[in-house]
Design a protein around this motif. Structure first.
Motif, PDB file in Angstrom:
ATOM      1  N   VAL A 164       0.848  -1.197   0.000  1.00 21.68           N
ATOM      2  CA  VAL A 164       0.000   0.000   0.000  1.00 21.68           C
ATOM      3  C   VAL A 164       0.880   1.244   0.000  1.00 21.68           C
ATOM      4  O   VAL A 164       1.825   1.352   0.794  1.00 21.68           O
ATOM      5  N   THR A 165       0.555   2.165  -0.902  1.00 24.99           N
ATOM      6  CA  THR A 165       1.185   3.485  -0.917  1.00 24.99           C
ATOM      7  C   THR A 165       0.115   4.525  -0.609  1.00 24.99           C
ATOM      8  O   THR A 165      -0.856   4.667  -1.358  1.00 24.99           O
TER       9      THR A 165
ATOM     10  N   TYR B  86      -6.681   6.147   6.328  1.00 25.98           N
ATOM     11  CA  TYR B  86      -6.788   5.701   4.934  1.00 25.98           C
ATOM     12  C   TYR B  86      -7.160   4.217   4.919  1.00 25.98           C
ATOM     13  O   TYR B  86      -6.624   3.426   5.703  1.00 25.98           O
ATOM     14  N   SER B  87      -8.092   3.840   4.038  1.00 25.50           N
ATOM     15  CA  SER B  87      -8.575   2.449   3.974  1.00 25.50           C
ATOM     16  C   SER B  87      -8.294   1.848   2.606  1.00 25.50           C
ATOM     17  O   SER B  87      -8.386   2.532   1.578  1.00 25.50           O
ATOM     18  N   VAL B  88      -7.960   0.560   2.615  1.00 24.40           N
ATOM     19  CA  VAL B  88      -7.808  -0.211   1.379  1.00 24.40           C
ATOM     20  C   VAL B  88      -8.585  -1.508   1.543  1.00 24.40           C
ATOM     21  O   VAL B  88      -8.861  -1.954   2.663  1.00 24.40           O
TER      22      VAL B  88
ATOM     23  N   ASN C 114      -7.848  -0.631   7.667  1.00 22.43           N
ATOM     24  CA  ASN C 114      -7.839   0.794   7.993  1.00 22.43           C
ATOM     25  C   ASN C 114      -6.442   1.165   8.480  1.00 22.43           C
ATOM     26  O   ASN C 114      -5.989   0.690   9.534  1.00 22.43           O
ATOM     27  N   LEU C 115      -5.766   1.996   7.704  1.00 21.66           N
ATOM     28  CA  LEU C 115      -4.412   2.426   8.040  1.00 21.66           C
ATOM     29  C   LEU C 115      -4.464   3.743   8.811  1.00 21.66           C
ATOM     30  O   LEU C 115      -5.270   4.618   8.510  1.00 21.66           O
TER      31      LEU C 115
ATOM     32  N   TRP D 283      -8.206  -4.192  10.969  1.00 25.18           N
ATOM     33  CA  TRP D 283      -8.750  -4.865   9.789  1.00 25.18           C
ATOM     34  C   TRP D 283     -10.030  -5.608  10.154  1.00 25.18           C
ATOM     35  O   TRP D 283     -10.264  -5.960  11.304  1.00 25.18           O
ATOM     36  N   GLN D 284     -10.865  -5.828   9.149  1.00 27.06           N
ATOM     37  CA  GLN D 284     -12.096  -6.591   9.308  1.00 27.06           C
ATOM     38  C   GLN D 284     -12.465  -7.207   7.958  1.00 27.06           C
ATOM     39  O   GLN D 284     -12.033  -6.729   6.906  1.00 27.06           O
TER      40      GLN D 284
END
Length: 326
Positions: A31-32, A67-69, A140-141, A125-126
């Motif tokens: 992740v960036t 920030y979320s991925v 979720n970062l 995380w979930q």
């Protein structure tokens, strides 16, 4: 020709291996995070991440971005854990004056920020289960951290995650949860195991919508050497007010603690017994359906009487006319 034929077979086999490898879900995620954007609003510095959101869950904390991925996983794959392997060295941003989070409508001012680096977690995380049996992993970062005492901030731009998952042929086909007027909850589910027989553990918990906070848990059930199709039923008592704000989450695990299936269901009001329904109708008076039927019946009788009267009048008129002609 024979050598060319052998090369063709080897090439075809490599293509099959490559296709199989492509179908495997990723076990690593890089992740960036987009660069932060800092703007001023009065005396406060507003920090944002393009495509991100603001962390506004605890009063007295600084307003920071996160920030979320997400990553999709096909049916049959269950994420077990997410591990942070590496992240970049932090960028330093000193001297920032972030606004404080206020959640109360009428707070006692001034509200001082709680001390210490915030947030403490690097990420959370979930996993969301989809209706087609696939799953979506959401991470979720929290790449931006702030210390109110010194007004220092750190920003981490890149992350590398390891994702542990297993393959499972266990499914929760259906799940329903009903609560009666006394707060008694009945959870019923239908499960299916298309793989080899194995021990399954059924863990059901009750949570709140929105916060996902744990309210209570039901006793764990054990199914020994389960295969094929089957059902289970679990009872629990003690639901407080507003059951519509709660839901039931059921997780199936194996002997090693691996999550094999997961499903959620809202708490629904249990249907009334027939006798209770009759009593409620009686207490409220006759139903509109009964009243409407009664009116229709009276109209039908009145219509029939009018038809009979018209026929009789016509018959009398016919006899009178015939008598005059005679």
């Amino acid at each position: 020709m024979k050598r060319a034929h052998v090369y063709s077979i080897i090439l075809f086999a490599l293509m099959l291996v490559g296709a199989t490898a492509v179908d495997e879900p990723p076990a690593r995620l890089d992740v960036t995070v987009p660069d932060i954007v800092i703007s001023q609003k009065g005396d406060a510095d507003i920090v944002e991440i393009p495509g991100g959101d603001q962390l506004l869950i605890e009063q007295g904390r600084p307003q920071i971005p996160y920030y979320s991925v997400s990553q999709d996983y096909p049916p049959g794959y269950r994420v077990q854990n997410v591990r942070l392997l590496e992240r970049s060295e932090p960028e330093k941003h000193p001297g920032l004056n972030l606004p404080v989070i206020i959640l109360e409508d009428q707070p006692e001012l001034p509200i001082e920020m709680l001390p210490g680096w915030y947030p403490e977690d690097d990420f959370t995380w979930q996993v969301w289960q989809n209706y087609d049996e696939s799953a979506t992993l959401q991470i979720n970062l929290y790449p931006f951290r702030y210390k109110p005492e010194s007004k220092d901030a750190l920003f981490f731009k890149t992350y590398q995650f390891a994702i542990d998952y297993v393959q499972s042929e266990v499914k929760i086909q259906h799940l329903q949860a009903e609560v009666d007027d006394g707060g008694e909850v009945t959870v019923e589910g239908w499960i299916q195991n298309d793989g080899h027989p194995q021990d399954l553990f059924i863990d059901a918990v009750i949570k709140c919508y929105g916060s996902n906070a744990l309210v209570d848990g039901l006793p764990i059930r054990h199914l020994s050497d389960f295969s094929g199709e089957g059902s289970f039923s679990m009872d629990w008592s003690g639901i407080a007010d507003e059951p519509e704000t709660l839901y039931v989450e059921v997780i199936l695990t194996d002997l090693s603690g691996n999550v094999l299936a997961q499903h959620v269901a809202p708490l629904l009001n249990a249907p009334m017994e027939e006798e209770e329904a009759i009593q409620e109708i009686t207490a409220e008076g006759p139903s509109p359906f009964i009243t409407r039927n009664l009116v229709l019946a009276l109209l039908a009788l009145a219509g029939g009487a009018i038809v009979v009267a018209l026929i009789f009048a016509g018959f009398v008129f016919f006899l009178t006319k015939k008598k005059k002609q005679g």
